[in-house]
Design a protein around this motif. Structure first.
Motif, PDB file in Angstrom:
ATOM      1  N   MET A 246       1.077  -1.308   0.206  1.00  0.00           N
ATOM      2  CA  MET A 246      -0.476   0.238  -0.084  1.00  0.00           C
ATOM      3  C   MET A 246       0.704   1.542  -0.096  1.00  0.00           C
ATOM      4  O   MET A 246       0.225   2.242   0.095  1.00  0.00           O
ATOM      5  N   THR A 247       1.992   1.055   0.105  1.00  0.00           N
ATOM      6  CA  THR A 247       3.108   2.611  -0.154  1.00  0.00           C
ATOM      7  C   THR A 247       3.069   3.051  -1.501  1.00  0.00           C
ATOM      8  O   THR A 247       3.002   4.156  -0.548  1.00  0.00           O
ATOM      9  N   ARG A 248       2.622   2.562  -2.333  1.00  0.00           N
ATOM     10  CA  ARG A 248       2.228   3.500  -3.667  1.00  0.00           C
ATOM     11  C   ARG A 248       0.770   4.012  -3.459  1.00  0.00           C
ATOM     12  O   ARG A 248       1.116   5.369  -3.849  1.00  0.00           O
ATOM     13  N   HIS A 249       0.140   4.212  -2.066  1.00  0.00           N
ATOM     14  CA  HIS A 249      -1.354   4.557  -2.093  1.00  0.00           C
ATOM     15  C   HIS A 249      -1.401   5.702  -1.121  1.00  0.00           C
ATOM     16  O   HIS A 249      -2.407   6.563  -0.527  1.00  0.00           O
ATOM     17  N   ALA A 250       0.053   5.807  -0.651  1.00  0.00           N
ATOM     18  CA  ALA A 250      -0.002   6.995   0.987  1.00  0.00           C
ATOM     19  C   ALA A 250       0.384   8.284  -0.500  1.00  0.00           C
ATOM     20  O   ALA A 250       0.835   8.830   0.946  1.00  0.00           O
ATOM     21  N   GLY A 251       1.283   7.485  -0.709  1.00  0.00           N
ATOM     22  CA  GLY A 251       0.891   9.265  -1.801  1.00  0.00           C
ATOM     23  C   GLY A 251       2.800   9.699  -2.186  1.00  0.00           C
ATOM     24  O   GLY A 251       3.793   9.185  -1.675  1.00  0.00           O
ATOM     25  N   LYS A 252       2.467  10.863  -2.698  1.00  0.00           N
ATOM     26  CA  LYS A 252       4.472  11.296  -2.945  1.00  0.00           C
ATOM     27  C   LYS A 252       5.039  11.997  -1.263  1.00  0.00           C
ATOM     28  O   LYS A 252       6.332  11.925  -1.506  1.00  0.00           O
ATOM     29  N   GLU A 253       4.544  12.030  -0.666  1.00  0.00           N
ATOM     30  CA  GLU A 253       5.376  12.360   0.470  1.00  0.00           C
ATOM     31  C   GLU A 253       6.093  11.160   1.037  1.00  0.00           C
ATOM     32  O   GLU A 253       6.584  11.485   1.893  1.00  0.00           O
ATOM     33  N   PRO A 256       8.299   9.431  -3.098  1.00  0.00           N
ATOM     34  CA  PRO A 256       8.068  10.422  -3.893  1.00  0.00           C
ATOM     35  C   PRO A 256       8.471   9.952  -5.746  1.00  0.00           C
ATOM     36  O   PRO A 256       8.321   9.847  -6.990  1.00  0.00           O
ATOM     37  N   ASP A 257       9.186   8.459  -5.589  1.00  0.00           N
ATOM     38  CA  ASP A 257       9.619   8.159  -6.884  1.00  0.00           C
ATOM     39  C   ASP A 257       9.635   6.814  -6.833  1.00  0.00           C
ATOM     40  O   ASP A 257       9.140   5.722  -6.039  1.00  0.00           O
ATOM     41  N   PRO A 258       8.200   5.590  -7.747  1.00  0.00           N
ATOM     42  CA  PRO A 258       8.277   4.173  -7.381  1.00  0.00           C
ATOM     43  C   PRO A 258       9.675   4.038  -7.482  1.00  0.00           C
ATOM     44  O   PRO A 258       9.538   2.164  -7.145  1.00  0.00           O
ATOM     45  N   LEU A 259      10.690   3.894  -7.965  1.00  0.00           N
ATOM     46  CA  LEU A 259      11.334   3.258  -8.376  1.00  0.00           C
ATOM     47  C   LEU A 259      12.868   3.279  -7.250  1.00  0.00           C
ATOM     48  O   LEU A 259      13.593   3.158  -7.797  1.00  0.00           O
ATOM     49  N   ARG A 260      12.183   4.441  -6.537  1.00  0.00           N
ATOM     50  CA  ARG A 260      12.995   4.693  -5.641  1.00  0.00           C
ATOM     51  C   ARG A 260      12.656   3.576  -4.120  1.00  0.00           C
ATOM     52  O   ARG A 260      11.674   3.620  -4.159  1.00  0.00           O
ATOM     53  N   ALA A 261      13.784   3.233  -2.756  1.00  0.00           N
ATOM     54  CA  ALA A 261      12.956   3.083  -1.443  1.00  0.00           C
ATOM     55  C   ALA A 261      12.263   4.400  -1.017  1.00  0.00           C
ATOM     56  O   ALA A 261      12.605   5.722  -1.157  1.00  0.00           O
ATOM     57  N   PRO A 262      11.539   3.652  -0.894  1.00  0.00           N
ATOM     58  CA  PRO A 262       9.930   5.149   0.399  1.00  0.00           C
ATOM     59  C   PRO A 262      11.383   6.143   0.996  1.00  0.00           C
ATOM     60  O   PRO A 262      12.238   5.788   1.650  1.00  0.00           O
ATOM     61  N   ARG A 380      14.477  -6.100 -12.380  1.00  0.00           N
ATOM     62  CA  ARG A 380      13.067  -6.897 -13.043  1.00  0.00           C
ATOM     63  C   ARG A 380      12.290  -5.893 -12.496  1.00  0.00           C
ATOM     64  O   ARG A 380      11.364  -5.511 -12.377  1.00  0.00           O
ATOM     65  N   ALA A 381      12.466  -6.119 -10.840  1.00  0.00           N
ATOM     66  CA  ALA A 381      11.066  -5.396 -10.132  1.00  0.00           C
ATOM     67  C   ALA A 381      11.506  -3.807 -10.578  1.00  0.00           C
ATOM     68  O   ALA A 381      10.049  -3.258 -10.993  1.00  0.00           O
ATOM     69  N   ARG A 382      12.425  -2.727 -11.045  1.00  0.00           N
ATOM     70  CA  ARG A 382      12.023  -1.574 -11.457  1.00  0.00           C
ATOM     71  C   ARG A 382      11.334  -1.826 -12.794  1.00  0.00           C
ATOM     72  O   ARG A 382      10.422  -0.597 -13.103  1.00  0.00           O
ATOM     73  N   TRP A 383      11.732  -2.715 -13.660  1.00  0.00           N
ATOM     74  CA  TRP A 383      10.655  -2.525 -15.016  1.00  0.00           C
ATOM     75  C   TRP A 383       9.489  -3.101 -15.174  1.00  0.00           C
ATOM     76  O   TRP A 383       9.040  -2.375 -15.466  1.00  0.00           O
ATOM     77  N   ALA A 384       8.957  -4.122 -13.673  1.00  0.00           N
ATOM     78  CA  ALA A 384       7.542  -4.297 -13.860  1.00  0.00           C
ATOM     79  C   ALA A 384       7.331  -3.235 -13.069  1.00  0.00           C
ATOM     80  O   ALA A 384       5.926  -3.205 -13.736  1.00  0.00           O
ATOM     81  N   ILE A 385       7.914  -2.708 -12.772  1.00  0.00           N
ATOM     82  CA  ILE A 385       6.641  -1.101 -11.406  1.00  0.00           C
ATOM     83  C   ILE A 385       6.116  -0.401 -13.078  1.00  0.00           C
ATOM     84  O   ILE A 385       5.900   0.522 -12.735  1.00  0.00           O
ATOM     85  N   GLY A 386       7.203   0.355 -13.330  1.00  0.00           N
ATOM     86  CA  GLY A 386       7.386   0.662 -14.164  1.00  0.00           C
ATOM     87  C   GLY A 386       6.554   0.771 -15.531  1.00  0.00           C
ATOM     88  O   GLY A 386       5.629   2.021 -16.374  1.00  0.00           O
ATOM     89  N   LYS A 387       7.285  -0.585 -16.216  1.00  0.00           N
ATOM     90  CA  LYS A 387       6.693  -0.328 -17.530  1.00  0.00           C
ATOM     91  C   LYS A 387       4.995  -1.033 -17.261  1.00  0.00           C
ATOM     92  O   LYS A 387       4.109  -1.458 -18.124  1.00  0.00           O
ATOM     93  N   GLU A 391       2.079  -3.975  -8.470  1.00  0.00           N
ATOM     94  CA  GLU A 391       2.072  -3.708  -7.256  1.00  0.00           C
ATOM     95  C   GLU A 391       2.741  -4.181  -6.485  1.00  0.00           C
ATOM     96  O   GLU A 391       3.681  -5.475  -6.596  1.00  0.00           O
ATOM     97  N   PHE A 392       4.090  -3.697  -6.226  1.00  0.00           N
ATOM     98  CA  PHE A 392       5.392  -3.794  -5.540  1.00  0.00           C
ATOM     99  C   PHE A 392       5.600  -3.863  -3.694  1.00  0.00           C
ATOM    100  O   PHE A 392       4.706  -2.642  -3.291  1.00  0.00           O
ATOM    101  N   ASP A 393       6.071  -3.959  -3.104  1.00  0.00           N
ATOM    102  CA  ASP A 393       5.500  -4.551  -1.888  1.00  0.00           C
ATOM    103  C   ASP A 393       7.725  -3.853  -1.261  1.00  0.00           C
ATOM    104  O   ASP A 393       8.050  -3.822  -1.385  1.00  0.00           O
ATOM    105  N   TYR A 394       6.598  -2.205  -0.923  1.00  0.00           N
ATOM    106  CA  TYR A 394       8.104  -1.539  -0.471  1.00  0.00           C
ATOM    107  C   TYR A 394       8.122  -2.275   1.054  1.00  0.00           C
ATOM    108  O   TYR A 394       9.509  -1.603   1.608  1.00  0.00           O
TER     109      TYR A 394
END
Length: 512
Positions: A246-253, A256-262, A380-387, A391-394
């Protein structure tokens, strides 16, 4: 008030006790150094679990230094192995022709002597650093090795102030408070009536109730707990726990970048929102964390107030991080006298230089393969997230400090007593703070006093045969709860609801 008697001081463990032993372990165990360096310094997508009472910057610096020393050793050994192969081939060839092999034999012996010396010198440097690290009178461990990248160190330093923690998805079924150690208690305290106004002590009827919400209650408990419980250095802060997916649903705060650690910190408004309007898989808890002398034992209590008019209840979970395992303390058995030091180095180099030399290709292959696999999985995880927008477990799945701890049931006598005292003070402090808060808001505390009797009348176990008021520490790390409470954690405890049987006056039996 404490009276200063002017008595002589006894030996005390410094605040960086755990930092020193974990840093020393990086120089003693190559595997621990590599795993720690990869977790703390390499690129990643998942969050880091909180390592309470640990300076991650110091540990990361020593892990990186130990890895670089081992890499240098293996690089030189690989060069020596190549150099060994040339005279070895010539020796075999000349021996078949019946020609003299003296120079080739000397070359082989020279290469072996160089490998033996390299192994001995590398271990000598590692042990020298170990002795400097564990010297309590020496400089802090972070000053003994070169610093890392400033941005990396800044990120590691922020871990001590984190107010949000994405946790690994499977942890929701067991213990979402990753990095906090082993669970000791999980329950919901007896609900309290907050709808009855208090009587005016000066007469004249009832006092008007002062309105409040859970944010006010959490803030009051966090502010007053240190003085009420008498716990020096108690850390009290709200922290938002988010399920990893659910990390992506918490917002950019938070992300901010789905391809980086929260991020490790978010605006306080989001943290407070997890109290008043929790989202799906997002809840805020008041974290009360205390670190024992030198960081040997860490006790934490996670609280969440539930206000549904006309009742107030507390969701309570407590954890303990025991001291480090014995293998992290084995440096105490290293001989430091000159003869013993060099004799042990001579024995170690003699027994290990041949495997170190001839197995270096396999080690380099395994190491390169593991590094390539980590890079592939990250790509592979970044490719799956970006392309593919998967849903990724952060979420974090633990912490360095918790993984290095001994089992809860193997805690020693003094550490267990310290944990018991801390837990008792935390529980009583929360109850006292709650009572003061209710009185300050002109709420009658008769219901609270009844609930307090039930809350205080329970027992649970995690080690030994030490008993105290409300506590009974037995074996097997089990938790026995009696009295009013709700919720059951598999393998951790059992509770009876308000309609269940009355609490037993005897403590829970210790495990076998």
């Amino acid at each position: 008030m404490t009276v200063d008697r002017g008595l002589p001081g006894l030996f005390q463990q410094g605040e960086e006790w755990t930092d020193r032993w974990l840093s020393a372990a990086a120089h003693r165990s190559e595997q621990f150094a590599r795993v720690t360096a990869a977790e703390l310094t390499e690129d990643r997508l998942t969050a880091l679990g909180p390592s309470l009472g640990v300076d991650l910057v110091a540990v990361a610096r020593h892990a990186r230094a130990a890895v670089r020393r081992a890499n240098l050793r293996d690089g030189l050994l690989a060069a020596l192995l190549v150099a060994w192969a040339v005279p070895a081939a010539l020796l075999v060839h000349r021996a078949r022709l019946g020609q003299p092999v003296g120079p080739q034999l000397l070359g082989l012996l020279g290469v072996l002597a160089a490998a033996w010396t390299l192994v001995l010198v590398t271990e000598h440097r590692a042990r020298t650093m170990v002795f400097r690290v564990i010297d309590g009178n020496g400089p802090p461990p972070d000053r003994l090795v070169p610093p890392l990248d400033p941005e990396l160190e800044s990120r590691l330093s922020e871990q001590a102030r984190t107010n949000v923690l994405p946790y690994h998805e499977p942890a929701e079924r067991t213990n979402p408070f990753v990095g906090s150690g082993e669970m000791v208690e999980e329950r919901v305290w007896q609900p309290i009536d907050i709808s009855t106004p208090a009587k005016d002590p000066a007469g004249g009827g009832e006092l008007p109730i002062v309105g409040f919400d859970v944010v006010d209650l959490h803030a009051f408990v966090a502010r007053e707990m240190g003085d009420i419980a008498g716990l020096e250095g108690l850390r009290a802060r709200n922290r938002l726990y988010v399920r990893g997916a659910m990390t992506r649903h918490a917002g950019k705060e938070l992300l901010p970048d789905p391809l980086r650690a929260p991020r490790t910190t978010i605006p306080e408004g989001m943290v407070e929102a997890g109290l008043t309007r929790p989202g799906l898989g997002m809840r805020t808890y008041l974290c009360l964390e205390g670190v024992g002398q030198g960081g040997r034992v860490i006790v934490s209590m996670h609280l969440r107030a539930r206000v549904q008019h006309p009742r107030l209840s507390w969701e309570v979970t407590t954890h303990v991080v025991p001291p480090l395992r014995e293998e992290f303390l084995d440096v105490r058995r290293l001989r430091q006298d000159p003869f013993g030091h060099w004799w042990s180095l001579w024995r170690l180099a003699t027994g290990e230089f041949l495997p170190a030399l001839f197995k270096v290709p396999a080690r380099l292959w395994r190491r390169g393969r593991a590094r390539a696999l980590r890079s592939w999985r990250l790509w592979r995880a970044r490719w799956a997230i970006g392309k593919q927008y998967e849903e990724f477990d952060y979420g974090a799945d633990g912490s360095i400090r918790a993984r290095a701890a001994v089992s809860l049931r193997l805690m020693e006598f003094s550490d267990t007593n310290d944990a018991v005292d801390f837990l008792q003070r935390l529980r009583q402090g929360v109850l006292t703070a709650t009572e003061q808060f209710l009185k300050a808001h002109h709420i009658d505390t008769a219901s609270f006093e009844q609930a307090q009797q039930v809350i205080n009348h329970h027992s649970y176990t995690f080690h030994g045969t030490i008993t105290g008021q409300g506590f009974n520490f037995g074996g097997q790390g089990t938790v026995h709860l009696t009295g009013t409470g709700t919720g059951t954690a598999p393998g951790h405890g059992q509770g009876q609801g308000p309609g269940g049987p009355s609490p037993s006056p005897s403590p829970a039996p210790a495990g076998p």
